[in-house]
Design a protein around this motif. Sequence first.
Motif, PDB file in Angstrom:
ATOM      1  N   GLU A   1     -13.495 -10.112  12.439  1.00  0.00           N
ATOM      2  CA  GLU A   1     -14.132  -8.996  12.210  1.00  0.00           C
ATOM      3  C   GLU A   1     -13.532  -8.008  11.499  1.00  0.00           C
ATOM      4  O   GLU A   1     -11.627  -8.154  10.958  1.00  0.00           O
ATOM      5  N   TRP A   2     -14.008  -7.365  10.327  1.00  0.00           N
ATOM      6  CA  TRP A   2     -13.244  -6.566   9.309  1.00  0.00           C
ATOM      7  C   TRP A   2     -13.633  -5.176  10.058  1.00  0.00           C
ATOM      8  O   TRP A   2     -13.963  -4.330  10.340  1.00  0.00           O
ATOM      9  N   ILE A   3     -12.249  -4.625  10.010  1.00  0.00           N
ATOM     10  CA  ILE A   3     -12.253  -2.616  10.356  1.00  0.00           C
ATOM     11  C   ILE A   3     -12.438  -2.455   8.535  1.00  0.00           C
ATOM     12  O   ILE A   3     -11.766  -2.712   7.676  1.00  0.00           O
ATOM     13  N   ARG A   4     -13.174  -1.571   8.908  1.00  0.00           N
ATOM     14  CA  ARG A   4     -13.586  -0.365   7.996  1.00  0.00           C
ATOM     15  C   ARG A   4     -13.419   0.858   7.036  1.00  0.00           C
ATOM     16  O   ARG A   4     -13.440   1.679   8.445  1.00  0.00           O
ATOM     17  N   GLU A   5     -11.999   1.375   6.183  1.00  0.00           N
ATOM     18  CA  GLU A   5     -11.679   2.306   6.734  1.00  0.00           C
ATOM     19  C   GLU A   5     -12.208   3.424   5.087  1.00  0.00           C
ATOM     20  O   GLU A   5     -12.820   2.482   4.488  1.00  0.00           O
TER      21      GLU A   5
ATOM     22  N   ASP B   1      -0.613  -4.597  12.688  1.00  0.00           N
ATOM     23  CA  ASP B   1      -2.057  -5.646  13.832  1.00  0.00           C
ATOM     24  C   ASP B   1      -2.247  -6.900  13.804  1.00  0.00           C
ATOM     25  O   ASP B   1      -3.528  -6.906  15.093  1.00  0.00           O
ATOM     26  N   ARG B   2      -2.174  -7.039  12.466  1.00  0.00           N
ATOM     27  CA  ARG B   2      -2.722  -8.633  12.450  1.00  0.00           C
ATOM     28  C   ARG B   2      -4.848  -8.641  12.106  1.00  0.00           C
ATOM     29  O   ARG B   2      -4.556  -9.647  11.919  1.00  0.00           O
ATOM     30  N   ARG B   3      -5.274  -7.832  12.180  1.00  0.00           N
ATOM     31  CA  ARG B   3      -6.274  -7.388  11.388  1.00  0.00           C
ATOM     32  C   ARG B   3      -6.342  -7.291  10.269  1.00  0.00           C
ATOM     33  O   ARG B   3      -6.129  -7.237   9.308  1.00  0.00           O
ATOM     34  N   ARG B   4      -8.482  -7.905   9.888  1.00  0.00           N
ATOM     35  CA  ARG B   4      -8.330  -7.720   8.468  1.00  0.00           C
ATOM     36  C   ARG B   4      -9.061  -6.196   8.542  1.00  0.00           C
ATOM     37  O   ARG B   4      -9.681  -5.912   9.178  1.00  0.00           O
ATOM     38  N   ARG B   5      -8.872  -6.319   7.218  1.00  0.00           N
ATOM     39  CA  ARG B   5      -8.940  -4.586   6.070  1.00  0.00           C
ATOM     40  C   ARG B   5      -9.575  -4.279   5.301  1.00  0.00           C
ATOM     41  O   ARG B   5      -9.203  -5.105   4.094  1.00  0.00           O
TER      42      ARG B   5
ATOM     43  N   VAL C   1     -10.858  -0.214  -4.302  1.00  0.00           N
ATOM     44  CA  VAL C   1     -11.220  -0.669  -3.048  1.00  0.00           C
ATOM     45  C   VAL C   1      -9.853  -1.629  -2.594  1.00  0.00           C
ATOM     46  O   VAL C   1      -9.382  -2.240  -3.047  1.00  0.00           O
ATOM     47  N   ASP C   2      -9.020  -1.831  -1.253  1.00  0.00           N
ATOM     48  CA  ASP C   2      -8.211  -2.656  -0.875  1.00  0.00           C
ATOM     49  C   ASP C   2      -8.627  -2.993  -0.085  1.00  0.00           C
ATOM     50  O   ASP C   2      -9.465  -3.154   1.000  1.00  0.00           O
ATOM     51  N   VAL C   3      -7.971  -4.462  -0.230  1.00  0.00           N
ATOM     52  CA  VAL C   3      -8.706  -5.347   1.188  1.00  0.00           C
ATOM     53  C   VAL C   3      -7.615  -6.557   1.675  1.00  0.00           C
ATOM     54  O   VAL C   3      -5.927  -6.449   1.093  1.00  0.00           O
ATOM     55  N   PHE C   4      -7.221  -5.916   2.577  1.00  0.00           N
ATOM     56  CA  PHE C   4      -5.896  -6.728   3.508  1.00  0.00           C
ATOM     57  C   PHE C   4      -6.435  -7.613   4.338  1.00  0.00           C
ATOM     58  O   PHE C   4      -7.224  -8.083   5.056  1.00  0.00           O
TER      59      PHE C   4
ATOM     60  N   ARG D   1      -2.548  -7.818   0.651  1.00  0.00           N
ATOM     61  CA  ARG D   1      -2.676  -6.617   0.493  1.00  0.00           C
ATOM     62  C   ARG D   1      -3.265  -7.339  -1.012  1.00  0.00           C
ATOM     63  O   ARG D   1      -2.547  -7.416  -2.341  1.00  0.00           O
ATOM     64  N   PHE D   2      -4.962  -6.914  -1.037  1.00  0.00           N
ATOM     65  CA  PHE D   2      -5.283  -6.894  -2.652  1.00  0.00           C
ATOM     66  C   PHE D   2      -5.808  -5.561  -2.972  1.00  0.00           C
ATOM     67  O   PHE D   2      -6.720  -5.104  -2.400  1.00  0.00           O
ATOM     68  N   GLN D   3      -6.159  -5.256  -3.838  1.00  0.00           N
ATOM     69  CA  GLN D   3      -5.872  -3.757  -4.545  1.00  0.00           C
ATOM     70  C   GLN D   3      -6.844  -4.514  -5.612  1.00  0.00           C
ATOM     71  O   GLN D   3      -7.068  -4.421  -6.845  1.00  0.00           O
ATOM     72  N   CYS D   4      -8.146  -3.139  -5.565  1.00  0.00           N
ATOM     73  CA  CYS D   4      -9.652  -4.140  -6.276  1.00  0.00           C
ATOM     74  C   CYS D   4      -9.882  -3.260  -6.832  1.00  0.00           C
ATOM     75  O   CYS D   4     -10.241  -1.640  -6.435  1.00  0.00           O
ATOM     76  N   ALA D   5      -9.738  -2.351  -8.677  1.00  0.00           N
ATOM     77  CA  ALA D   5     -10.462  -1.462  -8.912  1.00  0.00           C
ATOM     78  C   ALA D   5     -11.306  -1.741 -10.572  1.00  0.00           C
ATOM     79  O   ALA D   5     -11.887  -3.172 -11.078  1.00  0.00           O
ATOM     80  N   ALA D   6     -12.519  -0.540 -10.633  1.00  0.00           N
ATOM     81  CA  ALA D   6     -13.619  -1.305 -11.499  1.00  0.00           C
ATOM     82  C   ALA D   6     -14.275   0.155 -11.803  1.00  0.00           C
ATOM     83  O   ALA D   6     -13.954   0.818 -11.434  1.00  0.00           O
TER      84      ALA D   6
END
Length: 217
Positions: free
Chosen positions: A3-7, A24-28, A76-79, A159-164
């Motif tokens: 499951e993803w935490i959306r912020e 907390d070892r959870r996807r974000r 958008v950042d993705v962990f 942690r992936f940092q995405c920009a467009a």
Amino acid sequence: MGEWIREKWQASAELLHARPMPQDRRRRVSWLRPTKPALILGSATVDPFSGTRTDVVRRRSGGGLVWLDPDVCTWVDVFVPADDPLWRADVGEAFDWLGRRLAAAFSSVGMPANVHRGHYEAGPSGGLVCFASLGPGEVAVNGRKLVGISQRRTREGSRFQCAAYERFDLGPLAPLLDPDTAARVRDRAVGWADLGVDITPSGIAELVVSFIAAHDT
């Protein structure tokens, strides 16, 4: 686990980049909006604006210079935790799943987006400008970079940092390049509005977030 935490975060680019890695070892997946424009440096990039009034922020991931203007960019950042099924030990392979979801998001609104699967290409600026280069997992349209992705890895995860860009613009980076190189950089990058897609940066952020978090694996 899946499951993803959306912020959503809004703060200065400096504070957004300084956020600690989750414990907390959870996807974000996080939509980030800076309160004002800033120049973003990679971890090893020399600051070309030292002593000026330009806001300059150093990120802990690698990559070239990025001009980040919240009015015309999406960030958008993705962990992914280190024990997650999406996590990969190989740094290059780690980008692949994310690149595929980003390409699917942009393809869904009419852009023929694809994932770059070759080696890192420094491009006409020799790696100085992020969007002039093309790395594994990044998203391009007809060879022009549409989404830049950087990665920071710690024992907690990646942690992936995405920009467009809505419309690609060198902004204050243009004077750092000779006119010929600047023109070649502009030919190497593209924004979604340059491709005829009429969506706001916030709309693109919502689209990207929904595609990243659409699947559990």
